[in-house]
Design a protein around this motif. Structure first.
Motif, short mmCIF file in Angstrom:
data_model
loop_
_atom_site.label_atom_id
_atom_site.label_comp_id
_atom_site.label_asym_id
_atom_site.label_seq_id
_atom_site.Cartn_x
_atom_site.Cartn_y
_atom_site.Cartn_z
N ALA A 68 34.39 54.71 48.10
CA ALA A 68 35.04 53.85 49.10
C ALA A 68 35.34 52.48 48.52
O ALA A 68 36.42 51.91 48.74
CB ALA A 68 34.15 53.74 50.33
N GLN A 69 34.40 51.92 47.76
CA GLN A 69 34.62 50.61 47.16
C GLN A 69 35.76 50.63 46.15
O GLN A 69 36.58 49.70 46.10
CB GLN A 69 33.33 50.13 46.50
CG GLN A 69 32.22 49.78 47.49
CD GLN A 69 30.93 49.42 46.79
OE1 GLN A 69 30.68 49.79 45.64
NE2 GLN A 69 30.05 48.70 47.49
N LEU A 70 35.84 51.69 45.35
CA LEU A 70 36.91 51.79 44.36
C LEU A 70 38.27 51.94 45.03
O LEU A 70 39.27 51.37 44.55
CB LEU A 70 36.65 52.97 43.41
CG LEU A 70 35.46 52.81 42.45
CD1 LEU A 70 35.27 54.09 41.64
CD2 LEU A 70 35.71 51.63 41.51
N VAL A 71 38.34 52.71 46.12
CA VAL A 71 39.61 52.88 46.83
C VAL A 71 40.10 51.55 47.39
O VAL A 71 41.28 51.20 47.28
CB VAL A 71 39.45 53.93 47.95
CG1 VAL A 71 40.67 53.94 48.87
CG2 VAL A 71 39.25 55.33 47.35
N ILE A 72 39.19 50.80 48.00
CA ILE A 72 39.57 49.50 48.57
C ILE A 72 40.00 48.54 47.48
O ILE A 72 41.01 47.83 47.61
CB ILE A 72 38.40 48.92 49.39
CG1 ILE A 72 38.17 49.78 50.64
CG2 ILE A 72 38.67 47.48 49.77
CD1 ILE A 72 36.96 49.39 51.43
#
Length: 275
Positions: A68-72
């Motif tokens: 999730a952090q990488l996508v954001i």
């Protein structure tokens, strides 16, 4: 000398022009990336609390939070590039072509990833369960996106690719296992006394669980004796030790109470004419 000064002035002028044109955009792009990092951390913490409520294992929670952090961060990076005036359509097209080639070359790895996501969301087993699959068995030590690690009582580990797990027949013992002990006693033995002694042995052993209640009884009337089945439950780490302890205690107790363990017997009759 004059030409050198003119060249230096041109460089300074070009640098100043670039700074005026792209400096503010670069500052805004850096601010966007920093904002993306902060938003990613905030969303990661929020997602972590949500996944804890869903009772997901720690490795799975960490993996989903990181994704999730990488996508954001990737979304904010795209915004930063757009602010700098970078043309994204050719870049995305190039990445798509390269991604197709990489996907063909990494079919096995992608298969493990899809299988890992299937295991994570369907949860057929958890860390700490004892499972048997693909001719391997052991306690689940770790579930990752690519593989699942099983531990054996001899302290060895088995790493199974996730694509070898999904679609196979899985036997999940959970966190407890049942001992299957079969012992034979002579037909002259008082079976009720033997069952009472075994019950006391199981109650005295700290590894044997009180719930579920241990099961025992006569399972077979064999040629050489009566077979008594003893099936108590123990925690997964205590399985091997419990078998040894229960067998040894039964042997010592039966010897002290003169209860004969049945041995294989063979009766031979010789028939013939009398002299």
């Amino acid at each position: 000398m004059d030409k050198s000064l003119q060249s230096l002035d041109q460089i300074k002028s070009s640098a100043l022009d670039m700074a005026v044109r792209f400096g503010p955009k670069l500052v805004v792009a850096i601010i966007i990336l920093v904002a993306g990092y902060m938003v990613g951390r905030w969303v990661g913490n929020l997602l972590e609390r949500l996944l804890v409520r869903l009772n997901l294992e720690a490795p799975v929670r960490s993996l989903l939070v990181r994704i999730a952090q990488l996508v954001i961060l990737a979304l904010f990076a795209i915004m930063a590039l757009q602010n700098l005036g970078v043309e994204l359509l050719p870049l995305i097209a190039g990445l798509g072509v390269a991604g197709a080639g990489v996907a063909l070359a990494m079919q096995g790895i992608l298969g493990n990833i899809v299988a890992g996501l299937t295991i994570i969301f369907t949860r057929p087993f958890h860390v700490g369960d004892y499972i048997s699959i693909a001719k391997e068995e052991g306690e689940v030590l770790d579930i990752s996106l690519f593989s699942t690690t099983l531990g054996h009582t001899d302290l060895s580990k088995v790493v199974i690719p996730n694509r070898k797990i999904v679609g196979e027949i899985l036997h999940n013992y959970g966190r407890i296992r049942r001992l299957n002990i079969a012992l034979g006693v002579s037909y002259q033995t008082d079976v009720n006394v033997a069952l009472h002694l075994i019950t006391e042995i199981l109650q005295a052993n700290p590894r044997v669980l009180k719930d579920p209640v241990p099961q025992l009884g006569v399972t077979r009337l064999a040629e050489s004796g009566v077979t008594i089945g003893v099936t108590p439950w123990v925690n997964v780490p205590d399985y091997d030790a419990a078998i040894s302890e229960v067998n040894q205690t039964i042997l010592e107790t039966f010897a002290a109470r003169n209860i004969v363990i049945a041995l294989p017997q063979c009766e031979i009759r010789m028939l013939g004419n009398s002299a």
